[in-house]
Enzyme design. Structure first.
Site, PDB file in Angstrom:
ATOM      1  N   LYS A  52       0.828  -1.228   0.045  1.00 28.93           N
ATOM      2  CA  LYS A  52       0.139  -0.099   0.001  1.00 28.93           C
ATOM      3  C   LYS A  52       0.609   1.329  -0.065  1.00 28.93           C
ATOM      4  O   LYS A  52       0.724   2.242  -0.708  1.00 28.93           O
ATOM      5  CB  LYS A  52      -0.903  -0.013   1.155  1.00 28.93           C
ATOM      6  CG  LYS A  52      -2.055  -1.146   1.222  1.00 28.93           C
ATOM      7  CD  LYS A  52      -2.726  -1.117   2.652  1.00 28.93           C
ATOM      8  CE  LYS A  52      -3.659  -2.041   2.438  1.00 28.93           C
ATOM      9  NZ  LYS A  52      -4.334  -2.116   3.754  1.00 28.93           N
ATOM     10  N   ALA A  68      -0.634   0.533   6.295  1.00 26.37           N
ATOM     11  CA  ALA A  68      -0.945  -0.392   7.471  1.00 26.37           C
ATOM     12  C   ALA A  68      -2.008  -1.335   6.869  1.00 26.37           C
ATOM     13  O   ALA A  68      -2.755  -1.351   6.023  1.00 26.37           O
ATOM     14  CB  ALA A  68      -1.489   0.387   8.358  1.00 26.37           C
ATOM     15  N   ASP A  69      -1.895  -2.485   7.636  1.00 31.89           N
ATOM     16  CA  ASP A  69      -2.631  -3.385   7.372  1.00 31.89           C
ATOM     17  C   ASP A  69      -3.068  -4.103   8.636  1.00 31.89           C
ATOM     18  O   ASP A  69      -2.205  -4.369   9.344  1.00 31.89           O
ATOM     19  CB  ASP A  69      -2.246  -4.522   6.153  1.00 31.89           C
ATOM     20  CG  ASP A  69      -3.376  -5.260   5.642  1.00 31.89           C
ATOM     21  OD1 ASP A  69      -4.300  -4.818   5.022  1.00 31.89           O
ATOM     22  OD2 ASP A  69      -3.623  -6.353   5.934  1.00 31.89           O
ATOM     23  N   THR A  70      -4.385  -4.848   8.547  1.00 34.23           N
ATOM     24  CA  THR A  70      -4.659  -5.424   9.815  1.00 34.23           C
ATOM     25  C   THR A  70      -5.380  -6.892   9.650  1.00 34.23           C
ATOM     26  O   THR A  70      -6.297  -6.901   8.620  1.00 34.23           O
ATOM     27  CB  THR A  70      -5.616  -4.610  10.698  1.00 34.23           C
ATOM     28  OG1 THR A  70      -4.836  -3.581  11.257  1.00 34.23           O
ATOM     29  CG2 THR A  70      -6.063  -5.491  11.966  1.00 34.23           C
TER      30      THR A  70
END
Length: 191
Positions: A52, A68-70
């Site tokens: 991203k 960011a990624d979750t």
């Protein structure tokens, strides 16, 4: 002066950066997220965060870009965002009365360097009734969230215990991020 650019349209990440008084702009990453053959959930979230951030950094090379990624995991199963209400119900039934892990990966890209890190948080749910699950899913809140719940919203009533960074579960480990930004000569603690 270099700007900080958040490569995400997440309202939760936006709120957390505002909470910490981090000055930023938003440029939503349009990258198609791809999960390769990674060995661990931490590798997955850091890779997705980097994808991203890299996509946005291509056109913003003079600035600092955050991605960011979750994801949520339970017994090695990755629980992303549900594709529909039935899948959301299945995920919540799976998590009911159990402990799961939430991983949030962050990538910071600037000309001089790239930093990636992650936070892992354990969350334990109370036993959930079918009625609680149905009512929650009908609210539509879980439909855009990894693991089908928002710890900062109505989903908060399902949480019995949390071990780790609450804000990481929301979507951005803000305290760690503020410390990592110091490597890029950004110190919001003195602003």
């Amino acid at each position: 002066m270099r700007k900080i650019i958040l490569a995400s349209g997440s309202p939760r990440r936006k709120e957390l950066l505002e909470l910490a008084s981090v000055p930023f702009e938003i440029v939503v990453s349009e990258v198609e997220e791809t999960i390769g053959a990674y060995s661990s959930p931490s590798d997955i979230v850091m890779s997705l965060a980097l994808q991203k951030a890299s996509a946005v950094a291509e056109n913003n090379s003079d600035h600092i870009v955050l991605g960011a990624d979750t994801i949520v995991t339970y017994e090695s199963r990755i629980l992303g965002k549900p594709s529909n209400e039935d899948e959301a119900k299945e995920m919540l039934q799976l998590l009911s009365g159990k402990t799961h892990e939430v991983y949030t990966g962050v990538a910071i890209i600037a000309k001089e360097k790239t930093v990636t890190f992650y936070e892992r948080t354990e969350v334990t749910f109370w036993e959930l009734t079918e009625e609680e699950i149905d009512t929650y899913v009908a609210s539509k809140e879980p439909l855009d969230k990894a693991g089908s719940y928002g710890i900062q919203g109505k989903g908060s009533i399902f949480v019995q215990n949390i071990q780790g960074d609450y804000y990481s579960v929301v979507g951005l480990p803000i305290a760690r991020l503020v410390r990592e930004l110091k490597q890029f000569d950004i110190d919001v603690t003195h602003a």
